[in-house]
Design a protein around this motif. Structure first.
Motif, PDB file in Angstrom:
ATOM      1  N   TYR A 265       0.923  -1.481  -0.039  1.00  0.00           N
ATOM      2  CA  TYR A 265       0.168   0.109   0.108  1.00  0.00           C
ATOM      3  C   TYR A 265       0.754   1.222   0.051  1.00  0.00           C
ATOM      4  O   TYR A 265       0.502   2.053  -0.589  1.00  0.00           O
ATOM      5  N   HIS A 266       2.103   0.887   0.157  1.00  0.00           N
ATOM      6  CA  HIS A 266       2.690   2.444   0.131  1.00  0.00           C
ATOM      7  C   HIS A 266       4.311   1.997  -0.550  1.00  0.00           C
ATOM      8  O   HIS A 266       5.235   1.459   0.142  1.00  0.00           O
ATOM      9  N   PRO A 267       3.927   1.585  -2.150  1.00  0.00           N
ATOM     10  CA  PRO A 267       5.011   0.902  -2.795  1.00  0.00           C
ATOM     11  C   PRO A 267       6.342   2.491  -2.926  1.00  0.00           C
ATOM     12  O   PRO A 267       6.585   2.518  -3.993  1.00  0.00           O
ATOM     13  N   THR A 268       7.384   2.316  -2.055  1.00  0.00           N
ATOM     14  CA  THR A 268       8.489   3.707  -2.414  1.00  0.00           C
ATOM     15  C   THR A 268       9.506   2.874  -1.991  1.00  0.00           C
ATOM     16  O   THR A 268       9.570   1.785  -1.145  1.00  0.00           O
ATOM     17  N   LYS A 269      10.561   3.278  -2.238  1.00  0.00           N
ATOM     18  CA  LYS A 269      12.195   2.205  -1.986  1.00  0.00           C
ATOM     19  C   LYS A 269      12.612   2.472  -0.359  1.00  0.00           C
ATOM     20  O   LYS A 269      12.677   1.910  -0.181  1.00  0.00           O
ATOM     21  N   GLU A 270      11.455   3.348   0.616  1.00  0.00           N
ATOM     22  CA  GLU A 270      11.859   3.063   1.659  1.00  0.00           C
ATOM     23  C   GLU A 270      11.250   1.487   2.146  1.00  0.00           C
ATOM     24  O   GLU A 270      11.403   1.210   3.682  1.00  0.00           O
ATOM     25  N   THR A 271      10.401   1.312   1.416  1.00  0.00           N
ATOM     26  CA  THR A 271       9.544   0.446   1.981  1.00  0.00           C
ATOM     27  C   THR A 271      10.375  -0.783   1.358  1.00  0.00           C
ATOM     28  O   THR A 271       8.816  -1.657   1.746  1.00  0.00           O
ATOM     29  N   CYS A 272      10.275  -0.558   0.518  1.00  0.00           N
ATOM     30  CA  CYS A 272      10.593  -1.549  -0.545  1.00  0.00           C
ATOM     31  C   CYS A 272      11.855  -3.220   0.728  1.00  0.00           C
ATOM     32  O   CYS A 272      12.844  -2.668   0.942  1.00  0.00           O
ATOM     33  N   PRO A 273      11.481  -4.532   0.084  1.00  0.00           N
ATOM     34  CA  PRO A 273      11.748  -5.138   0.641  1.00  0.00           C
ATOM     35  C   PRO A 273      13.571  -5.225   0.778  1.00  0.00           C
ATOM     36  O   PRO A 273      14.137  -5.962   1.667  1.00  0.00           O
ATOM     37  N   SER A 274      13.955  -5.069  -0.104  1.00  0.00           N
ATOM     38  CA  SER A 274      15.237  -4.960  -0.599  1.00  0.00           C
ATOM     39  C   SER A 274      15.942  -3.377  -0.391  1.00  0.00           C
ATOM     40  O   SER A 274      17.167  -3.392  -0.713  1.00  0.00           O
ATOM     41  N   CYS A 275      15.220  -2.839   0.498  1.00  0.00           N
ATOM     42  CA  CYS A 275      16.030  -1.437   0.660  1.00  0.00           C
ATOM     43  C   CYS A 275      17.299  -2.749   1.819  1.00  0.00           C
ATOM     44  O   CYS A 275      17.183  -3.487   2.910  1.00  0.00           O
ATOM     45  N   PRO A 276      18.669  -1.592   1.633  1.00  0.00           N
ATOM     46  CA  PRO A 276      18.926  -0.791   1.318  1.00  0.00           C
ATOM     47  C   PRO A 276      19.368  -0.588  -0.618  1.00  0.00           C
ATOM     48  O   PRO A 276      19.318   0.332  -0.977  1.00  0.00           O
ATOM     49  N   VAL A 277      18.661  -1.758  -0.771  1.00  0.00           N
ATOM     50  CA  VAL A 277      19.936  -1.727  -2.091  1.00  0.00           C
ATOM     51  C   VAL A 277      18.429  -2.269  -3.390  1.00  0.00           C
ATOM     52  O   VAL A 277      18.447  -2.315  -4.011  1.00  0.00           O
TER      53      VAL A 277
END
Length: 700
Positions: A432-444
């Motif tokens: 529901y919040h698809p951003t790079k901060e919430t991405c499972p692969s963060c911080p890559v």
């Protein structure tokens, strides 16, 4: 009375230092004829002589005494060579003295210099009655006293030598001159003689030399293991070689002379090399010594042990990888009994195995998490029915776990339930919040990688080009669309105009810009509400909302505007820079919370790939929906976008930029085994690429 002597031309005295060197010293001979004598020392040899009968000697002494007694001179009986004396002889001599009117007897040893002075002092006292009586000390008691005196003098002399002599290369002639004024030297020489003093000096120098050699030897032996490590680190090369063959192997190594020196004379400790302090290399003949052979054997054993320990590490890792009992999150205490055996304990400490196990656990946990994330993506339909705030109920979480419970990828995290639940919640938040901060692969996250790549590849124009671009008349004008519902657009346009000069000029960073505003509040498909007119080419759009309805209007209007330009030649509105902003709603009675509106706005901004500005805390002046700082921020962003658009050519009009016929959409997934640099290189190497004016830092 005078006594006639028949021993002419005999030396009156001599010193042990003069034996064999009589000609080098002053000689005083006894005169011939009558000589004045004050007393006699009657000497009796009490040692066991060869071919000599003591009784005969005693008879001779008795006759001699009878002759001397006629002179009426004092007589002292002196027993000589008491250091080798026979007890019976000494006893008989004392009996003889007692039988002769209590003659005084002094036991002496010239070799040991015991009671020699006492014998003469005793005679002097008998000659000169005014002197105090001398106490006669038995030989062994005198010897003990003298030994103590000599020992004390020797200690002081040795202390003196150790203080003066610090180098094993010192000579006796040089050191003795330095020591002559010292009482420690004088006393010892008086008691023991110069030769013994020299002997002690030579012993001290020899000891210094041996200590110096030993220090050098220890240094060489300490360096040998390092030399072995550097020159012969490979076990396969030396595993079956003897020390003799290893010496030949060492000489073939390129760095041999860096560690060793081959001396012409050997052994090294018997040559002048011991004093070559500048050269710290190891004399090669050290390799022929027993300690060097032991160090070589120790080096061999070390290499063998290291190989065995490495084998144990590999075997342990293989056990971990193949054992079905090792699952993610299993504690060491539970796993130890399944994977350890006696050989493992024999070669490595348990702490090393624990370290290997913890690293293995980290790997399989990360892998299990990645596989579980894939599982969540495969079952994405489970998360569609959740509320917008993405906070599932306890019942919904139970349903999700029931559905996934039969999957092996779900069971793999059985011992990490808290982390598994956290991954589910994180996945829901990402949906529901698809951003790079919430991405499972963060911080890559792939978005972060692309942003970094584009920002690093973008080359700013030269000062000359900047000057030319800024001098363009079009760059001094900003055309801004204000999109809002229920009067939001008109109100904000009026507030911005109130901040302008009388001729609609706005100051940004000390420079005047002509500001043209176009508020739109209706259906954008109607010509009257169109973003673009023949006389108005927009440079950006400021989208306002203060409720769910006004936010929906903004989204629909943007989508309609973009749809209307798809397929046209002039399709620059697709890339029009957008800014979404929440403004305060007067008389708000809908009950919507500020947090909920901000969250919804951020989601829409991410979807539209535009900039989201947080709402103003309190407007500047009465009735303001937005403060001047936010307005300046929006206009600066539009100005930067205009400048970037002008990097493609010297003509900066949006119309010319809109003449692009080719659009490339590239979709990359986080975690794909592809290098982003390689994928984007053909595009980024183009001479005409530029950052996108649509507001996203990952578009070009």
């Amino acid at each position: 009375a005078a006594t006639k002597l028949a021993s002419a031309e005999k030396l009156m005295y001599f010193c042990t230092d003069q034996l064999g060197l009589e000609q080098d010293f002053e000689q005083k001979q006894m005169p011939d004829g009558k000589l004045l004598v004050d007393g006699f020392l009657l000497c009796i040899d009490v040692s066991r002589g060869m071919n000599r009968n003591f009784d005969d000697q005693l008879k001779f002494v008795s006759n001699l005494y009878n002759q001397l007694a006629k002179t009426k001179k004092p007589i002292v009986v002196v027993l000589t060579k008491c250091d080798e004396g026979v007890e019976r002889y000494i006893r008989d001599a004392h009996t003889f003295a007692l039988s002769k009117k209590n003659l005084q007897v002094v036991e002496t040893s010239a070799r040991s210099n015991v009671n020699i002075d006492l014998a003469f002092n005793t005679l002097v006292q008998l000659v000169d009655k005014s002197r105090g009586k001398t106490k006669i000390i038995p030989y062994f008691e005198a010897l003990k006293q003298q030994s103590q005196q000599i020992a004390a003098a020797k200690d002081k002399y040795e202390w003196l030598v150790s203080r003066i002599v610090k180098n094993h290369n010192e000579t006796w002639s040089n050191v003795s001159r330095k020591m002559q004024p010292s009482p420690e030297y004088q006393d010892y020489v008086y008691l023991e003689g110069t030769q013994k003093a020299k002997k002690l000096f030579l012993q001290h120098v020899h000891r210094l030399k041996q200590e110096h050699i030993e220090r050098r030897r220890k240094m060489y032996l300490a360096m040998l293991p390092q030399a072995f490590e550097a020159l012969i680190p490979d076990l396969d090369e030396i595993d079956h070689l003897s020390c003799v063959k290893v010496e030949k192997l060492l000489e073939t190594k390129p760095d041999f002379l860096k560690w060793f020196i081959v001396l012409e004379e050997t052994p090294w400790d018997a040559t002048s090399h011991i004093d070559n302090m500048e050269n710290e290399r190891i004399p090669f003949d050290v390799m022929e010594t027993q300690p060097a052979e032991q160090l070589y054997e120790a080096h061999l054993e070390k290499l063998r042990n290291e190989r065995k320990r490495a084998e144990m590490r590999r075997a342990f890792k293989e056990n971990l990888e193949t054992s079905p009992f090792i699952t993610p999150g299993k504690p060491w205490e539970e796993a130890r009994s399944f994977i350890m055996n006696e050989d493992f304990y024999m070669w490595l400490e348990e702490s090393i195995y624990m370290d290997i196990y913890s690293k293995h656990q980290k790997q399989i946990i990360e892998k299990a998490k990645e596989e579980f994330q894939e599982l969540l993506l495969e079952y994405s339909e489970l998360f569609y029915e959740l509320e917008l705030d993405a906070k599932p109920s306890k019942e919904k979480m139970g349903v999700i776990q029931d559905v996934l419970g039969e999957e092996q990828r779900f069971k793999a995290l059985q011992k990490l339930q808290a982390e598994r639940d956290a991954l589910i919640l994180k996945h829901i938040h990402f949906v529901y919040h698809p951003t790079k901060e919430t991405c499972p692969s963060c911080p890559v996250c792939i978005d972060s990688k692309i942003e970094h790549l584009i920002s690093s590849c973008f080359i700013r124009p030269s000062e000359r080009n900047q000057k030319n671009l800024l001098s363009d008349s079009n760059i001094d004008r900003i055309n801004l669309v204000i999109l809002g519902k229920d009067g939001l657009a008109r109100e904000l346009a009026n507030e911005i105009r109130a901040l302008c000069t009388n001729d609609d000029k706005y100051v940004i960073e000390g420079k005047m810009y002509e500001l043209s505003l176009r508020p739109i509040e209706g259906n954008v498909r109607l010509p009257v509400n169109s973003f673009q007119t023949p006389t108005f080419q927009p440079h950006g759009c400021l989208c306002l909302y203060n409720s769910k309805e006004s936010l929906s209007y903004v989204v629909e209007s943007i989508e309609k505007s973009r749809e209307s330009t798809i397929g046209r030649r002039e399709n620059h509105l697709v890339h029009l820079p957008l800014t979404l902003m929440l403004v305060n709603k007067r008389g708000d009675t809908s009950g919507e919370t500020l947090h909920s509106l901000i969250q919804q706005g951020q989601q829409i901004a991410s979807k539209l790939q535009c900039v989201f500005l947080d709402p103003a805390s309190a407007g500047i002046g009465y009735g303001r929906n937005i403060n001047e700082k936010q307005i300046s921020q929006v206009l600066k962003g539009l100005l930067d976008s205009k400048r970037n658009l002008n990097l493609v050519s010297s003509t900066s009009s949006i119309k010319e930029l809109a003449d692009i016929d080719l659009r490339i959409v590239m979709c990359l997934m986080c975690g794909d085994p592809f290098n982003v640099d390689d994928l984007l290189a053909p595009i980024l190497q183009s001479q005409t690429y530029r950052p996108s004016p649509c507001g996203s830092s990952s578009s070009i």
